[in-house]
Motif scaffolding. Structure first.
Motif, PDB file in Angstrom:
ATOM      1  N   ALA A   1      72.158  50.404  66.466  1.00 44.15           N
ATOM      2  CA  ALA A   1      72.800  49.317  65.713  1.00 44.15           C
ATOM      3  C   ALA A   1      71.770  48.582  64.860  1.00 44.15           C
ATOM      4  O   ALA A   1      71.992  48.353  63.667  1.00 44.15           O
ATOM      5  CB  ALA A   1      73.507  48.359  66.674  1.00 44.15           C
ATOM      6  N   ARG A   2      70.653  48.228  65.444  1.00 42.39           N
ATOM      7  CA  ARG A   2      69.604  47.520  64.689  1.00 42.39           C
ATOM      8  C   ARG A   2      69.051  48.393  63.559  1.00 42.39           C
ATOM      9  O   ARG A   2      68.844  47.914  62.446  1.00 42.39           O
ATOM     10  CB  ARG A   2      68.477  47.074  65.618  1.00 42.39           C
ATOM     11  N   ALA A   3      68.823  49.650  63.842  1.00 33.76           N
ATOM     12  CA  ALA A   3      68.225  50.551  62.849  1.00 33.76           C
ATOM     13  C   ALA A   3      69.159  50.818  61.667  1.00 33.76           C
ATOM     14  O   ALA A   3      68.696  51.142  60.577  1.00 33.76           O
ATOM     15  CB  ALA A   3      67.839  51.876  63.510  1.00 33.76           C
ATOM     16  N   THR A   4      70.458  50.681  61.872  1.00 34.25           N
ATOM     17  CA  THR A   4      71.419  50.993  60.815  1.00 34.25           C
ATOM     18  C   THR A   4      72.108  49.752  60.250  1.00 34.25           C
ATOM     19  O   THR A   4      72.941  49.872  59.350  1.00 34.25           O
ATOM     20  CB  THR A   4      72.496  51.969  61.330  1.00 34.25           C
ATOM     21  N   GLY A   5      71.761  48.584  60.769  1.00 34.73           N
ATOM     22  CA  GLY A   5      72.352  47.355  60.263  1.00 34.73           C
ATOM     23  C   GLY A   5      73.819  47.206  60.586  1.00 34.73           C
ATOM     24  O   GLY A   5      74.584  46.621  59.828  1.00 34.73           O
TER      25      GLY A   5
END
Length: 123
Positions: A7-11
């Motif tokens: 989730a963090r890596a893909t926004g």
């Protein structure tokens, strides 16, 4: 990587990722503790899904692009099926915009009649 890392890596959010998984657009393995584990290609796939959604497509529309979600969707030449789906979605959006414009115009006209033309439309 776990769902929060993806989730963090893909926004995006973990909730959106679970939704994409439920829709069959991404997949994960389960760790012995039940956590979802995604491989590195999920990064590309989720970024492509988000690109298509941002362009105005729906998750149902995105299913047509399943064969190419692991590549560079933005740079790839459009397929016949992908083009058809995009054109259909554009037609739907144009119909909705026209309907909303008509509704706005009717409301504005009604307000002008009731207020003696003392309204200014919102910009």
């Amino acid at each position: 990587m776990r769902i929060g890392e993806l989730a963090r890596a893909t926004g995006t959010t973990a909730r959106a990722l679970r939704h994409y998984e439920q829709a069959g657009l991404i997949s994960s393995e389960r760790a012995c503790n039940g956590y979802r584990i995604y491989d590195e290609k999920a990064l590309v796939r989720v970024r492509n899904i988000r690109h298509l959604l941002t362009a105005g497509l729906t998750l149902d529309d995105v299913r047509v692009f399943l064969p190419c979600l692991d590549g560079d969707v933005a740079a790839a030449p459009p397929s016949g099926g992908g083009l058809r789906v995009a054109l259909e979605r554009l037609a739907v959006l144009n119909e909705r915009i026209a309907a909303q414009t008509e509704a706005r115009d009717r409301l504005e006209t009604a307000l002008r009649v009731k207020t003696g033309d003392r309204i200014r439309p919102a910009v």
